[in-house]
Design a protein around this motif. Sequence first.
Motif, mmCIF file in Angstrom:
data_model
loop_
_atom_site.group_PDB
_atom_site.id
_atom_site.type_symbol
_atom_site.label_atom_id
_atom_site.label_comp_id
_atom_site.label_asym_id
_atom_site.label_seq_id
_atom_site.Cartn_x
_atom_site.Cartn_y
_atom_site.Cartn_z
ATOM 1 N N GLU A 1 32.899 11.311 19.068
ATOM 2 C CA GLU A 1 33.595 10.973 17.980
ATOM 3 C C GLU A 1 35.174 11.382 18.029
ATOM 4 O O GLU A 1 36.180 10.559 17.644
ATOM 5 N N LYS A 2 35.591 12.186 18.763
ATOM 6 C CA LYS A 2 37.088 12.461 19.016
ATOM 7 C C LYS A 2 37.698 11.293 19.582
ATOM 8 O O LYS A 2 38.911 11.082 19.449
ATOM 9 N N ASP A 3 36.976 10.856 20.738
ATOM 10 C CA ASP A 3 37.565 9.929 21.745
ATOM 11 C C ASP A 3 37.475 8.434 20.731
ATOM 12 O O ASP A 3 38.775 7.642 20.864
ATOM 13 N N ILE A 4 36.875 8.276 19.679
ATOM 14 C CA ILE A 4 36.792 7.071 18.870
ATOM 15 C C ILE A 4 38.200 7.171 17.997
ATOM 16 O O ILE A 4 38.802 6.387 17.709
ATOM 17 N N ASP A 5 37.999 8.478 17.403
ATOM 18 C CA ASP A 5 39.475 8.460 16.668
ATOM 19 C C ASP A 5 40.680 8.292 17.162
ATOM 20 O O ASP A 5 41.764 7.895 16.735
ATOM 21 N N ILE A 6 40.728 8.856 18.670
ATOM 22 C CA ILE A 6 41.800 8.798 19.219
ATOM 23 C C ILE A 6 42.248 7.090 19.622
ATOM 24 O O ILE A 6 43.256 6.935 19.539
ATOM 25 N N ILE A 7 41.420 6.641 19.921
ATOM 26 C CA ILE A 7 41.409 5.036 20.258
ATOM 27 C C ILE A 7 42.004 4.180 19.025
ATOM 28 O O ILE A 7 42.822 3.639 18.936
#
Length: 177
Positions: free
Chosen positions: A141-147
Amino acid sequence: MSVEEIPQGADVNVIPKNEKKARELIKKLNLKQIKGISRVTFKQKGNLIYAIDAPDVYRSAAGTYVVFGEAKVDDMNKRIAEAQAQQAQQEALQKAAADAATADKSPEDITADLEKATLEENKEEEADDEEGEVDASGLDEKDIDIIIEQTQVSRAKAVKALRKHDGDMVNAIMDLS
């Protein structure tokens, strides 16, 4: 006199106790008050702005500034989106006025308008498809939020890009940029 006793609509400046102490200490440090400043802004990463309207600004001999006032968060992304929406609305009104002025159109113009309308409907349908529930299983989820934060795209596009690049954030961001 407490804050509750102040009549509504009265022009009274209530200074908290800690701020009052800080102002007294500033006078002892020989800081000079700068008059005529109407707004101070501090910009933070992500177009987040803290704005202080009608501040009290003091300057030291070394060039250091002290600012007193109530800071309010001002989101530039929101302001830009509102400005773009307003501009699009004005353009639509101008286009409607121009269309009304040229009511008699040739068959070629009518065909071109219909093709343009069909393309716009297809774009809206694609946008609607992307806004639905997205299966993000197997992705962080963190990767998605960063993108989403870095590229300003929808969650669906971010998940799609991450899946396309096997979870590689850098390539997903580069693909969406």
